[in-house]
Design a protein around this motif. Structure first.
Motif, short mmCIF file in Angstrom:
data_model
loop_
_atom_site.label_atom_id
_atom_site.label_comp_id
_atom_site.label_asym_id
_atom_site.label_seq_id
_atom_site.Cartn_x
_atom_site.Cartn_y
_atom_site.Cartn_z
N CYS A 342 0.78 -1.35 -0.04
CA CYS A 342 0.08 -0.14 0.15
C CYS A 342 0.91 1.21 0.18
N CYS A 345 1.62 3.98 -2.81
CA CYS A 345 0.69 4.99 -2.85
C CYS A 345 0.46 5.90 -1.80
N HIS A 346 0.18 5.21 -0.44
CA HIS A 346 -0.19 5.84 0.57
C HIS A 346 1.00 6.33 1.45
N MET A 386 -8.96 -1.97 -2.38
CA MET A 386 -7.62 -1.54 -2.28
C MET A 386 -6.88 -2.88 -2.11
C1 HEC Z 1 -1.95 2.06 -6.98
C2 HEC Z 1 -1.91 3.01 -5.84
C3 HEC Z 1 -2.57 2.56 -4.68
C4 HEC Z 1 -2.14 1.39 -3.84
C5 HEC Z 1 -1.07 0.40 -4.05
C6 HEC Z 1 -3.19 1.29 -2.75
N1 HEC Z 1 -4.04 2.54 -2.87
FE1 HEC Z 1 -5.55 2.73 -1.55
N2 HEC Z 1 -6.08 4.43 -2.71
C7 HEC Z 1 -5.48 4.82 -3.95
C8 HEC Z 1 -6.42 5.73 -4.50
C9 HEC Z 1 -6.01 6.20 -5.73
C10 HEC Z 1 -7.36 5.96 -3.53
C11 HEC Z 1 -8.53 6.98 -3.87
C12 HEC Z 1 -9.82 6.28 -4.41
C13 HEC Z 1 -10.86 7.25 -4.50
O1 HEC Z 1 -10.68 8.33 -4.58
O2 HEC Z 1 -12.10 6.79 -4.58
C14 HEC Z 1 -7.09 5.22 -2.38
C15 HEC Z 1 -8.12 5.24 -1.30
C16 HEC Z 1 -7.67 4.69 -0.25
C17 HEC Z 1 -8.44 4.56 0.97
C18 HEC Z 1 -9.48 5.50 1.39
C19 HEC Z 1 -10.96 5.40 0.75
C20 HEC Z 1 -11.84 6.25 1.03
O3 HEC Z 1 -12.97 6.15 0.19
O4 HEC Z 1 -11.77 7.07 2.05
C21 HEC Z 1 -8.00 3.97 1.82
C22 HEC Z 1 -8.37 3.43 3.25
C23 HEC Z 1 -6.95 2.92 1.06
N3 HEC Z 1 -6.95 3.33 -0.19
C24 HEC Z 1 -6.32 1.87 1.63
C25 HEC Z 1 -5.15 1.07 0.89
C26 HEC Z 1 -4.93 0.09 1.56
C27 HEC Z 1 -4.96 -0.70 2.83
C28 HEC Z 1 -3.89 -0.48 0.54
C29 HEC Z 1 -3.09 -1.57 0.51
C30 HEC Z 1 -3.77 -2.80 0.90
C31 HEC Z 1 -4.10 0.42 -0.59
N4 HEC Z 1 -4.85 1.27 -0.31
C32 HEC Z 1 -3.16 0.44 -1.86
C33 HEC Z 1 -4.40 4.33 -4.38
C34 HEC Z 1 -3.65 3.05 -3.95
#
Ligand code: HEC
Length: 413
Positions: A342, A345-346, A386
């Protein structure tokens, strides 16, 4: 948190938002319609002298002729449609959503311990009190001598909203500050309907029923407040959507500047259309140029001030992150999974094309990961939303590690 509880929060949020957006569309649609109608009314020769103007429209296959009375008809009509519930429902559902998302889950979205380590009840109390104060001060300004000078009132009103936005950044997360700025302006809009426009309309109707002429002052004040609402609408919509865009709130210091740009743009676009509907020939095309310039300003300010960009440009170290003293930590095996799958990106400095940590969700340190635990549960264990399209190739075993940490009883292969 149990899985069922997490689903209930998320599903509840979806339903309240559905109602909120629907009510807002109905309200704004009606408001735009009447602003347009007012601007397009024309006095016709030989018509009823009590009629201020009429307009012809065609919609859904039918032709409509609408007339507006200068003041009121001689006698009260048998049936009268009131336009108020769209506004009330928008506010009630919006406030419920605010409570649901921001006060009910304030650790996640509203309270940033680096800004101010508030208890959830304190954050909610500050938010709700600010909305009430927002209305009281605006209403006071309108009733004061300033109210007679529309352009000056506009400038002071802008300054007031921007000052409140700045004050919000001193207590809330960037995201929470922008949504509260929007909620404050939206509360002013419904306050106008509830406390000013509706009571005035009731007085006018009561006068008609009593066979008297309504005081023109009532109609004039209502129209002024309704016009304020019209100019506030577009900026409010931006603030309401802003929480999906960390690029807009990544650096709370510039939020007031962004709010200025958004209000200027939104108000100018409405100004253009209000003039355009009245008379195409004299429409102020310059308004588009200024609106575009304001949006370019907002883009430049937001982008150059964002933590990721400042670090890229060598302007600043990445900000140190303050974590609550009592923050729990995620266990090492869960941290490993999140950092592997994760964090690209985060993080405060994510992969190139991500720009800012999506939705402001930082998953870089054990404390951060623990802080976002319920969101991780929803996105990565319960729904598999995610990583997006499993971009980083998380395995079922790794999801099971997260599930064990989060104590979610999901079937594990
Ligand atoms: C490739 C990039 C990427 C990776 C890797 C990624 N994310 Fe995300 N994540 C995003 C994006 C882009 C958004 C915004 C999505 C949206 O706007 O609906 C997001 C949104 C989120 C949110 C907020 C959702 C909300 O609606 O409030 C959470 C919590 C989150 N991710 C958790 C995770 C977790 C846990 C992992 C690993 C298991 C992960 N992400 C891996 C790109 C990523």
């Amino acid at each position: 948190m149990g899985a069922l509880e997490a689903y209930a929060w998320e599903w509840g949020s979806a339903l309240i938002r559905w109602l909120h957006v629907t009510a807002a569309i109905a309200w704004i649609g009606g408001s735009f319609f009447f602003m347009h109608l007012d601007a397009s009314l024309r006095k016709r020769a030989g018509g009823d002298p009590a009629i201020a103007g009429t307009a012809w429209q065609v919609h859904g296959g039918g032709f409509y002729q609408m007339s507006k009375y200068t003041l009121a008809p001689a006698a009260p009509p048998e049936e009268l449609v009131w336009h108020k519930w769209q506004s009330y429902w928008t506010w009630m559902s919006g406030f419920t959503l605010l409570c649901w998302v921001y006060y009910g889950q304030s650790q996640l979205f509203l309270i940033d311990p680096a800004v101010m380590p508030l208890a959830p009840w304190q954050a909610a109390a500050i938010g709700a009190a600010a909305l009430a104060l927002g209305w009281l001060v605006y209403d006071f300004l309108c009733r004061s001598p300033l109210g007679a000078n529309e352009p000056l009132l506009g400038v002071v009103g802008l300054g007031y909203v921007v000052a409140m936005a700045w004050a919000f950044t001193l207590v809330f997360s960037g995201r929470g500050a922008l949504i509260h700025t929007g909620a404050l302006m939206a509360t002013i809009m419904t306050g106008n309907v509830f406390f000013v426009i509706m009571p005035n309309q009731r007085k006018s109707l009561a006068a008609l029923v009593a066979g008297k002429t309504p005081d023109p002052k009532w109609a004039k004040t209502s129209k002024t407040r309704s016009t304020h609402n019209n100019y506030i609408t577009l900026p409010v919509l931006f603030m309401m959507l802003s929480n999906h865009y960390p690029v807009a709130f990544a650096n709370p210091k510039v939020i007031p500047a962004i709010v200025i740009c958004v209000i200027v743009t939104g108000a100018l676009v409405r100004y253009f259309y209000n003039r355009w509907h009245a008379d195409h020939a004299t429409a102020p095309w310059w308004a588009w140029a200024v609106a575009a310039a304001a949006m370019i300003c907002a883009f430049v300010i937001a982008t150059t001030a964002s933590p990721g960009m400042r670090a890229l440009m060598g302007l600043a170290e990445l900000p140190t992150v303050v974590v609550r003293a009592d923050a729990p930590e995620a266990p090492p095996d869960a941290v490993d999974v999140v950092q592997l799958r994760c964090m690209m990106c985060h993080a405060a400095e994510p992969m190139d094309w991500i720009g800012e940590a999506p939705k402001g969700v930082l998953l870089d340190t054990p404390e951060h990961i623990a802080r976002f635990a319920p969101a991780v549960a929803m996105q990565a264990v319960l729904t598999h939303a995610m990583p997006p399209n499993n971009f980083s190739g998380i395995t079922d075993e790794e999801r099971a590690v997260l599930a064990r940490w989060l104590k979610l009883d999901v079937a594990q292969k």
